[in-house]
Design a protein around this motif. Structure first.
Motif, short mmCIF file in Angstrom:
data_model
loop_
_atom_site.label_atom_id
_atom_site.label_comp_id
_atom_site.label_asym_id
_atom_site.label_seq_id
_atom_site.Cartn_x
_atom_site.Cartn_y
_atom_site.Cartn_z
N THR A 59 0.81 -1.20 0.00
CA THR A 59 0.00 0.00 0.00
C THR A 59 0.86 1.26 0.00
N ALA B 135 2.37 2.09 -3.40
CA ALA B 135 1.38 2.59 -4.36
C ALA B 135 1.04 4.04 -4.07
N VAL B 136 0.89 4.36 -2.79
CA VAL B 136 0.56 5.73 -2.40
C VAL B 136 1.68 6.68 -2.83
N HIS C 106 1.73 7.22 -6.49
CA HIS C 106 0.63 8.08 -6.91
C HIS C 106 0.99 9.54 -6.71
N PHE C 107 1.56 9.87 -5.57
CA PHE C 107 1.87 11.27 -5.30
C PHE C 107 3.03 11.75 -6.15
N ALA D 77 3.53 10.80 -9.15
CA ALA D 77 2.92 11.08 -10.45
C ALA D 77 2.20 12.42 -10.43
N GLN D 78 1.52 12.70 -9.34
CA GLN D 78 0.81 13.97 -9.24
C GLN D 78 1.79 15.14 -9.27
N ALA E 212 2.95 15.76 -12.68
CA ALA E 212 1.91 16.41 -13.48
C ALA E 212 1.90 17.92 -13.24
N GLU F 299 -1.07 16.44 2.03
CA GLU F 299 -1.79 15.17 1.86
C GLU F 299 -0.86 13.99 2.12
N PRO G 99 -2.64 -2.00 -4.79
CA PRO G 99 -2.31 -2.62 -3.51
C PRO G 99 -3.06 -3.94 -3.38
N LEU H 14 -2.20 11.88 -15.43
CA LEU H 14 -2.74 12.30 -14.16
C LEU H 14 -2.75 13.82 -14.13
N VAL I 70 -3.70 17.31 -11.94
CA VAL I 70 -4.04 17.86 -10.64
C VAL I 70 -4.78 19.16 -10.89
#
Lengths: 358, 656
Positions: free
Chosen positions: A33, A36-37, A40-41, A43-44, A47, A72, B117, B640, B642
């Motif tokens: 987990t 993955a988190v 994800h961040f 990638a953000q 961006a 976050e 996950p 992605l 934002v």
């Protein structure tokens, strides 16, 4: 039993792949987990930086968006205690796989019909199957009748089946039995007469005519028998009797019945033959023949008839040169008599003259 | 043997699903092996159900009437295409199609979810498997498509002639893909509730699945509407039939979910709301699929139902929907809500939109179910018809359409309503101009129609205005603006296209409803009638023989502004069932259509002929197609993004 073989093979393959996937290899412990988190961040963040670089986002906006993102991430890090799950449980996998096999085989044994083969239409001989059904039914009734020859109902049922299969002699035998076992009625006498007529190749003279006359006595309003009587009189040239009987017959009906057409034609023919003033044709002229053929056509299509009558209709149509109608009649006859064995004469006639068996 | 093997494959798939569901729900936080087992199981389920479906198709194509389903719903004379579509033109077969799409979705999660996950993946697949097990079990034990007949009949009965149409090949698969696609969102929502955590990955996953399902559902509904329009023979395109409503409710909820998921992906906000909408959407999808089969609703879509089936369906629906909402009630308060925003902001606008859509869905639900409840409780039968729906639904949608163009102009987190209004003034002016011009040209009277038209233009022009504004036309040089326009992310174009599609549909609905011309008359061969500026001449009626039907074909000539064209409406009688159908003839002139239906013969040798002229009617469906295309366009943009707040004041920052 081949189906079970394939079913068990399928089960074995499915269970083997399930077991291999679950237990047969070491667990690749990625994609936890937390990873993955974080991904994800990341990638953000990328961006936001790309948007800022492309000028879609002002510097201030980009900074504040990054700020939000950072807050976050911090918050999620506090929440996610990424206790990695244990990687045991091989026994559970084995149990699950075994359960799948048991469930599937058990349910199929309850619901399935492994005894039934597939039956695509193309692989089936439709004509034979229909014939076989009828033959099988006749066999059953015949066996029963051999034991109980006094079974009136049995003889009544089997007689039309014999006629449908073209076994007229047997039909005559059965109908004689019907007339012996119960007091003869106009209908049973006429049925017997018709069967005899068919056995004689369509000739009414002799015993059939006598039977029809008896039937007409039993029930003066009996149409079927009186129709045959008048027809036979016309054929035999007894025009006085024919005119009388056709008129009597027509008086019994309303005039729109299927048989009325033929009756009117018969009457007209007999009257013409009687009237010496008119140019009475010894032979019916072409128009009359055509009318009679049309009458036969109408009657066969509405009431059905013997295969001989169908054959006669097809032949008449071909003599008239109306091949389309001949084809239509042939199609209808094939539909009425699906059993090829009965249609030998008709099929030969059709094939010789270029009709198509659809 | 292929039939029995197909039967076994379906049973094996359901067995795998049942075991997967139990293993996943019991062991999601115990062992990673379970996740691997379940991923394999999901793929196996798909392969096996596909094999079962293939076996059914083969039996239908080869006219194997030892299969009871083929005997009951197919005929050896049917054209090949309709032999295939007969497979799902009935309750049992359509269940298999439904389950096949369900397992396809499960397999897709399994394949594309490699990087999810493990715990989330396990829970999602467990929920998908639970659905497969429940509805697969229902299929096998109460509606088994693999029942056999021995001895096998020689000939089958026939597929309902109304269904013998290309529409049956397209409409159900599209619609089911839409319905069932939402199951993935549902499973993700349940997984979040069970695990008590909304993973970041959740946000990235829900939007594409919602989009995909929503696109298919949009196309499926539009196709169904067009099919009803040309097949049922009286020119209506929406009937507020319970089953239409049943497909429309998940669409409304799904549209809300789509917008909500957008906020969640971009802004990390509205998470609980999104979960709620995901549950509602799929619940309405389940209602849509199964309410008709339970026997409590009757409509053109009803399949023969028996009481056991109805009861089992109601129990299953109660378990899934009730269970999901109970879980939501217990667990949602434990979830963390996410980002804050001011009421006037893009987020706020999207919430407003969602409220309107949810209210509209509730209104439709009320209108559909209220007669049933009333009958069940008081025994009174009433029918709630089009007037109720048009009025309530119209009253809810009109304000939504008014505010719709404002949404995309709003800034994230904190917007400026006055500034947005100023930037939309151009679009508003253009819309008023267009509406007034059209009404003046067509000589329309003062009624609701011009207002409806105005609304449609407003939405359409507002959508374009957003692109124009974002590209900066008018504020900077043309060249620079064009470069900016080309550089805009594809999602901007998809937003504009989707909203433009809404405008198109509204214009089509208003125009076709308000200005349609109708002519019902008796015509003798050679006679002509005029409708609008079209002259319709009946040349004659022919008798034709189709593959499995006999038809009377009217030969018409239509002369008018679009040139002279031939139209051939038919009345058919299908051989096997003796059932009559009408086949309307439709000619398209630009966006408008002339709709011609051949009626029965009148006593004097003439023909009853019904003609409609429907201005701009095709815009209704083209608008829906534009929306769906916009969805697919958005799907291609997997970057992605934002949603950056435009201005962050010290106060707002402190509020977090």
């Amino acid at each position: 039993m081949t189906i079970w073989l394939f079913a068990l093979l399928l089960t074995a393959i499915a269970c083997a792949t399930l077991y291999y996937a679950g237990a047969g290899r070491t667990v690749n412990a990625t994609a936890g987990t937390a990873d993955a988190v974080a991904e994800h961040f990341r990638a953000q963040l990328r961006a936001i930086e790309m948007d800022a670089a492309a000028g879609r986002l002002g510097t201030i906006e980009a900074t504040s968006a990054k700020g939000e993102l950072a807050r976050e991430v911090m918050r999620l890090k506090d929440e996610t205690s990424d206790a990695r799950p244990v990687t045991g449980g091989k026994a559970a996998i084995v149990a699950a796989v075994g359960l799948v096999a048991a469930l599937a085989v058990g349910t199929y044994a309850y619901l399935g019909r492994p005894d039934l083969p597939a039956l695509p239409l193309a692989s089936r001989d439709v004509a034979t199957e229909n014939g076989l059904d009828l033959n099988a039914a006749i066999k059953t009734i015949e066996t029963r009748l051999a034991q109980t020859p006094d079974d009136l109902r049995g003889w009544q049922v089997i007689a039309p089946a014999y006629i449908q299969l073209g076994r007229y002699t047997d039909a005559v035998r059965a109908l004689r039995r019907v007339n012996e076992l119960a007091p003869p009625t106009a209908d049973t006498q006429t049925d017997l007469g018709e069967a005899l007529m068919m056995a004689n190749g369509g000739s009414v003279a002799g015993e059939p005519l006598e039977l029809f006359r008896k039937a007409a006595v039993l029930d003066p309003k009996h149409i079927r028998s009186r129709y045959y009587i008048a027809g036979e009189e016309t054929r035999a040239g007894d025009y006085v009797a024919a005119v009388r009987d056709w008129n009597a017959l027509l008086a019994l009906g309303k005039g729109d019945e299927p048989w009325a057409v033929t009756a009117k034609q018969g009457l007209a023919f007999a009257e013409a033959a009687l009237d010496p003033g008119a140019a009475a044709p010894a032979e019916p002229d072409a128009a009359q023949i055509a009318a009679m053929v049309d009458g036969l056509d109408a009657r066969l299509k509405s009431e059905g008839g013997s295969i001989e009558e169908w054959t006669r209709l097809v032949r008449s149509r071909m003599v008239e040169g109306r091949m389309d109608d001949a084809q239509a009649a042939y199609d209808a006859a094939r539909k009425a008599y699906p059993d090829a064995k009965l249609r030998t004469e008709l099929d030969v006639l059709a094939a010789d003259n270029g009709l198509v068996a659809k | 043997m292929s039939i029995e093997l197909g039967h076994f494959a379906l049973i094996l798939a359901v067995a795998i699903a049942a075991v997967s569901a139990v293993a996943g729900l019991a062991g999601w936080n115990r062992s990673e092996r379970i996740a691997l087992l379940m991923r394999q199981g999901a793929i196996l389920q798909f392969l096996l159900v596909a094999a079962a479906f293939g076996a059914l198709i083969q039996a239908f194509v080869t006219s194997d009437f030892s299969l009871k389903l083929a005997y009951e719903h197919s005929h050896s004379l049917q054209p090949l295409l309709f032999k295939i579509t007969s497979v799902w033109g009935n309750h049992e077969g359509s269940m298999v199609l439904w389950i096949m799409i369900l397992v396809l979705m499960g397999a897709a999660v399994s394949v594309f979810g490699r990087n999810l996950p493990r715990q989330l993946l396990t829970l999602v697949l467990a929920m998908q498997s639970l659905l497969v097990a429940a509805f697969g079990g229902f299929t096998l034990f109460t509606s088994n498509p693999f029942l056999r007949l021995s001895p096998a009949p020689i000939e089958g009965q026939e597929l309902n002639p109304i269904l013998q149409d290309i529409g049956l090949a397209i409409h159900p698969p599209l619609l089911y893909t839409g319905y069932v696609g939402f199951s993935v969102c549902f499973s993700f929502a349940i997984a979040a509730l069970i695990s008590g955590r909304i993973d970041a990955a959740w946000a990235r996953w829900v939007r594409p699945w919602t989009l995909l399902s929503w696109c298919f559902l949009t196309l499926g509904i539009a196709m169904g509407s067009y099919w009803a329009y040309y097949e049922l023979g009286w020119g209506g395109w929406w009937f507020w039939d319970p089953v239409e409503n049943a497909s429309f409710m998940p669409w409304l909820a799904g549209t809300a979910l789509l917008h909500s998921a957008l906020v969640m992906e971009k802004r990390n906000a509205l998470k609980i709301w999104t979960i709620f909408l995901a549950i509602i959407t799929f619940s309405l999808s389940l209602l849509g699929t199964f309410m008709v089969r339970s026997g409590i609703l009757t409509s053109v879509h009803s399949f023969a139902s028996d009481p056991t089936r109805g009861l089992v369906i109601l129990v299953l629906l109660a378990l899934f929907i009730g269970g999901a909402f109970a879980l939501f009630a217990f667990r949602a308060p434990a979830l963390r809500a996410g980002g804050l925003f001011a009421p006037i902001s893009r987020e706020g606008a999207l919430i407003l939109n969602n409220l309107f859509l949810a209210t509209a869905a509730a209104a439709v639900l009320t209108g559909t179910l209220y007669p049933l409840l009333l009958e069940a409780t008081t025994g009174k039968t009433i029918s709630v018809g089009a007037p109720f729906f048009s009025l309530t639904f119209g009253a809810i949608m009109a304000p939504l359409l008014v505010v719709l163009p404002f949404g995309p102009f709003m800034a994230w987190k904190r917007g400026d309503l006055i500034a947005v209004t100023q930037r939309l003034a151009g679009a508003a002016g253009a819309a008023v101009f267009a509406a007034v011009l059209i009404v003046a040209l067509t000589g329309g009277s003062i009624s609701l129609a011009p207002l409806g038209l105005l609304l449609g233009f407003w939405v359409a022009f507002g959508a374009i205005a957003e692109l124009v504004d974002r590209a900066g036309f008018g504020r900077m040089g043309i060249g620079q603006s064009v470069r900016r326009l080309v550089g805009l992310p594809r999602t901007s174009f998809s937003t504009a296209l989707a909203h433009f599609g809404v405008g198109m549909s509204v214009i089509g609905i208003v125009a076709a409803t308000a200005w349609q011309a109708e002519l019902v008359t008796t015509m003798q061969p050679g006679e002509s009638q005029t409708i609008g500026d079209h002259m319709v001449t009946l040349n004659g009626v022919d008798n034709l023989q189709g593959e499995n039907f006999a038809a009377e074909t009217g030969r018409f000539t239509v002369a008018g502004s679009g040139g002279t064209r031939q139209m051939m409406p038919e009345r058919r009688v299908y051989e096997a069932s003796g059932m009559p159908t009408t086949e309307a003839a439709i000619e398209t002139y630009g966006f408008s259509q002339l709709y011609l239906q051949l009626g029965e013969a009148s006593a004097d040798g003439g023909r009853v002929v019904r003609v409609w002229y429907k201005p701009y009617v095709t815009l209704i469906w083209l608008g829906a197609v534009a929306m769906a295309l916009a969805g697919f366009l958005s799907l291609t943009d997997r970057r992605l993004r934002v949603g950056a707040p435009r201005r962050v004041t010290a106060q707002a920052a402190a509020a977090e």
